[in-house]
Design an enzyme around this catalytic site. Sequence first.
Site, PDB file in Angstrom:
ATOM      1  N   TRP A 236       0.524  -1.356  -0.127  1.00 15.50           N
ATOM      2  CA  TRP A 236       0.135   0.470   0.171  1.00 15.50           C
ATOM      3  C   TRP A 236       0.978   1.336   0.242  1.00 15.50           C
ATOM      4  CZ3 TRP A 236      -0.434   4.455   2.863  1.00 15.50           C
ATOM      5  CH2 TRP A 236      -1.148   5.559   2.555  1.00 15.50           C
ATOM      6  N   TYR A 240       1.101   3.601  -2.838  1.00 11.48           N
ATOM      7  CA  TYR A 240       0.900   5.644  -2.405  1.00 11.48           C
ATOM      8  C   TYR A 240       2.231   5.947  -2.896  1.00 11.48           C
ATOM      9  CZ  TYR A 240      -0.741   9.517  -0.245  1.00 11.48           C
ATOM     10  OH  TYR A 240      -1.873  10.651   0.281  1.00 11.48           O
ATOM     11  N   ASP A 256      -6.146  -0.562   0.113  1.00  7.05           N
ATOM     12  CA  ASP A 256      -6.659   0.759   0.402  1.00  7.05           C
ATOM     13  C   ASP A 256      -8.270   0.703   1.214  1.00  7.05           C
ATOM     14  OD1 ASP A 256      -6.179   3.426   1.176  1.00  7.05           O
ATOM     15  OD2 ASP A 256      -8.337   3.514   0.139  1.00  7.05           O
TER      16      ASP A 256
END
Length: 294
Positions: A236, A240, A256
């Site tokens: 994640w 990101y 997410d």
Amino acid sequence: MTTIIDTTESDACVLLGWRAPYDTAAMLGFLRLRAIPGMERVEEGTYTRTLRLMQDGQEHCGWLSVAFDEMRAQARVTISNSLAGVLPTLINRVRDAFDLDADPLAIDAVLHSAFPSGAGLRVPGTVDGFELAVRAVLGQQITVAAARTLGARLVAAFGQPITTPLAGMDRLFPTPAALIAASGDELGRLGITRQRQAALKALAEAVLEGGLVLSPGVDVAATCARLRALPGIGDWTAQYIALRALRWPDAFPAGDVALQKALGVSSAQAATQAAQGWRPWRGYAVLRAWQSLH
């Protein structure tokens, strides 16, 4: 001894264009929710922040503000005189940070059927990849408001003071060296858990040593692999960072929770499957999905 940087000389201004449509309210709203007091603010349609840039071994510190003129499809960027020596680099970073070079028609051609109201949404980037990565680590598994609080504490404790003509703008984001030097007790008192402390220090060391470059143009797959190899950084966080710092338009943080909620699925695998038809613009699909929750 603490160095106070004075940036009160005269300022420069440049105008940067974009291709319409551009949802400037959504961009500013995203940044407003995450703005760290002391170094960032969003008010009256303008984003303002302090900034440190390294170029050719020299440190350049100052501030900038970005105001949007939707009628002319232009961003008016005001830059402190202290950053004049890195103006070309700064212009490129601002263009990346506000996604001014996106082709909204090409993106919407792929995403319109799934997200018909998101044509003007852009992917917020960053002017500092290391800063964005630190903020991503701080934001793991907590709310945006809680992450902002941790960021504000970190900046207040370890950010270098800077003098500006802007009320309340008096800190720079901490350097990698400052975070490496911070003790576990100091970070712990800010509310940063030991797991996040380890991630922050490993991240800072990798960036300071030059083994990890967090900017557009790098090998995305290799950089994400290096990120995932660091303690406390999973897919994640890597995705990101790829989305916002590396400017990879197909980044997709499938784990997410908010993204899964928006897509009506309950697993990363299901989110990934749902997004197959959105390549190579899955990063923009993420922004549209998040926006749909509001």
